[in-house]
Design an enzyme around this catalytic site. Structure first.
Site, mmCIF file in Angstrom:
data_model
loop_
_atom_site.group_PDB
_atom_site.id
_atom_site.type_symbol
_atom_site.label_atom_id
_atom_site.label_comp_id
_atom_site.label_asym_id
_atom_site.label_seq_id
_atom_site.Cartn_x
_atom_site.Cartn_y
_atom_site.Cartn_z
ATOM 1 C CG ASP A 47 -50.333 -31.032 53.406
ATOM 2 O OD1 ASP A 47 -48.994 -31.517 53.458
ATOM 3 O OD2 ASP A 47 -50.844 -31.570 53.841
ATOM 4 C CG ASP A 48 -49.057 -30.493 48.011
ATOM 5 O OD1 ASP A 48 -48.750 -31.557 47.693
ATOM 6 O OD2 ASP A 48 -49.282 -30.117 49.128
ATOM 7 C CG HIS A 73 -48.644 -26.911 51.868
ATOM 8 N ND1 HIS A 73 -47.803 -27.633 53.089
ATOM 9 C CD2 HIS A 73 -49.419 -27.828 50.645
ATOM 10 C CE1 HIS A 73 -46.987 -28.266 52.379
ATOM 11 N NE2 HIS A 73 -47.879 -28.887 51.091
ATOM 12 C CG HIS A 106 -46.547 -26.794 47.070
ATOM 13 N ND1 HIS A 106 -46.127 -28.331 46.799
ATOM 14 C CD2 HIS A 106 -46.745 -27.412 47.660
ATOM 15 C CE1 HIS A 106 -45.435 -29.334 47.441
ATOM 16 N NE2 HIS A 106 -46.407 -28.662 48.208
ATOM 17 C CG HIS A 128 -50.970 -35.170 49.169
ATOM 18 N ND1 HIS A 128 -49.993 -35.966 50.026
ATOM 19 C CD2 HIS A 128 -50.157 -34.507 49.848
ATOM 20 C CE1 HIS A 128 -48.551 -35.977 50.382
ATOM 21 N NE2 HIS A 128 -48.805 -34.207 50.338
HETATM 22 ZN ZN ZN Z 1 -47.499 -30.442 49.801
#
Ligand code: ZN
Length: 495
Positions: free
Chosen positions: A304-305, A355, A359, A447
């Site tokens: 993620d991210d 995602h 964010h 991540h």
């Molecule tokens: Zn995230």
């Protein structure tokens, strides 16, 4: 006197019976053209030259009848005379035995060279049959037999020591070099049988000889040990340099190591080659089998991210090396900055997933419109990069509610293994979180922002590959496990 002679020969007759001779056949082949007197004379000649006595009536009849009937030939008769207990009990020297065979078979005295050759064969441990067979093929013996009108014939070798000259010579040398005595027939036959059956190999027979009690005194000192090895392996004494070398070597090495060096030496190898023998073959090592991939054993690594090229590319390197795929839940506004990395991931078969666009916060804190904005803007970023929209999304923090579910328009992918890599930033912790219990069908949360996460992948990906896991995207995992995902539904794993 006659009674005594008869008793002595019964053993010869009994020996003949044992080798399967049948008594007298009156309609014999040879009888028509062969004079019984000539055959009698040949048998009496055998009694005279081998047993050194006159024939007895019964023995003479027995041998004559069998020769006339063609049941035996001249070479058979001579073999059985020589092997009879009566002759053996004379304990004649090998030289005397060779003399006798020259006389009875070649009708002459031995020449010096021939004498030396045949005595050496007997000394080595071959039986008389080697000589009888050698002479039976000679023109001299065939001419002699023609004179008496009987078949010269030939002998069969039956004892192991007569069946393989090289092996007999090798074992004989073990006796003379290690035990310093001549081989006895039963000992030779014992060891040669082991060699022929490949139960033992030459170096193993040497081990047994050198390790024997009979040899113990000779090898009590290192000097004696080295001397014995030279004679046993090479058939000659150690030269002074060789002796010095091995005595020094023994200062720091065991006798077993020295023995192994002799076994593996070129000189021993050459000698074995000449004798058409080999060391015990070393088995071909069985390669450690690669773990067989269990069909369906899959795991979905998700990041993620990102994207964040310095970390994402290290993960892609590993996936490329191990032939796997992963899922990257990207933040939409980062995609243009790291576009080439996103394209690389896509080209490697990885899944680019949603995602949110920026964010900023969890979707559960947003209005329905805001949720739609976050998701659709990220979808657009992905489409701008890779040319198609994503199939799945992950809510920030994994948080969702009914508003989120109703407005994301994509399946919501949560996770079943939380590495907490963002919290610990420790490669070992991250790796252990996965490797302690990887499990088929799991979805792993990570991540691709932290180098520690890439470090962890350098351990995890090779290890899971070794365990037979396939690295698949979330969509591949769902499909492989037979799931059909729907928008607004949350998925934690596919098992
Ligand atoms: Zn995230």
């Amino acid at each position: 006197m006659r009674r005594l002679l008869f008793n002595a020969l019964t053993s010869v007759v009994a020996g003949a019976m044992l080798v399967g001779l049948t008594p007298i056949d009156c309609g014999s082949v040879l009888a028509d053209k062969t004079s019984e007197n000539d055959v009698n004379a040949f048998v009496e000649r055998g009694y005279d030259l081998i047993l050194d006595r006159e024939s007895d009536e019964e023995g003479l009849k027995y041998w004559t009848d069998n020769l006339l009937a063609g049941e035996i030939d001249a070479a058979d008769m001579i073999t059985m005379f020589v092997e009879s207990p009566e002759y053996q009990s004379k304990n004649a020297t090998n030289e005397d035995q060779v003399k006798v065979l020259y006389n009875v078979m070649l009708n002459r005295e031995a020449d010096e060279e021939g004498m030396a050759y045949w005595v050496d064969l007997l000394d080595t441990g071959f039986s008389h049959r080697m000589i009888v067979n050698g002479f039976a093929n000679s023109p001299e013996f065939n001419g002699l037999c023609d004179e008496y009108g009987i078949e010269a014939g030939m002998v069969n070798f039956v004892e192991p020591r007569d069946l393989n000259m090289n092996m007999t010579k090798f074992v004989s040398n073990c006796y003379t070099s290690v035990l310093e005595r001549k081989a006895d027939a039963s000992g030779l036959n014992f060891w040669i049988t082991k060699l022929m059956d490949q139960e033992l190999y030459p170096e193993e027979i040497l081990t047994d000889f050198i390790g024997s009690e009979e040899c113990a005194a000779k090898v009590a000192t290192d000097e004696g040990f080295v001397d014995t090895l030279y004679r046993a392996f090479f058939g000659h004494n150690a030269d002074p340099q060789g002796q010095d070398f091995w005595l020094n070597y023994l200062g720091e090495h065991s006798r077993d190591e020295v023995f192994a060096q002799f076994t593996l030496s070129e000189e021993f190898s050459n000698l074995l080659n000449e004798c058409q023998m080999t060391l015990r073959p070393t088995p071909t090592p069985t390669p450690t089998p690669e773990p067989t991939p269990v069909p369906g054993k899959m795991i979905a690594l998700t990041f993620d991210d990102g994207p964040y090229s310095p970390v994402t590319n290290r993960i892609l390197d590993l996936l490329e090396q191990y032939g796997g795929h992963a899922t990257f839940f990207v933040v939409g506004d980062r995609v243009p900055t790291y576009n080439s990395t996103v394209l690389r991931a896509e080209s490697l078969g990885c899944e680019i997933a949603n995602h949110t666009y920026d964010h900023k916060s969890t979707l559960t804190s947003m209005s329905a419109d805001s949720v739609v904005w976050e998701i659709s803007n990220c979808n657009q970023s992905i489409n701008n990069s890779v040319g198609h929209y994503p199939s799945i999304m992950r809510p920030v923090g994994g948080a969702y509610n009914s508003t989120v579910a109703a407005n994301v328009g994509l399946p919501m992918i949560i996770w079943s293994i939380d590495t907490q890599d963002w919290k610990y930033r420790d490669a070992t912790h991250t790796a252990n979180a996965i490797l302690n219990n990887p499990g088929d069908g799991n979805i792993v949360l990570m991540h691709d922002l932290y180098s520690s996460t890439a470090d962890a992948m350098e351990v995890v990906i090779p290890e899971l590959a070794r365990q037979g896991y396939q690295f698949v995207t979330v969509s591949e995992l769902a499909a492989a496990k037979g799931y059909s995902m729907s928008a607004g539904s949350a998925y934690y794993s596919f098992k």
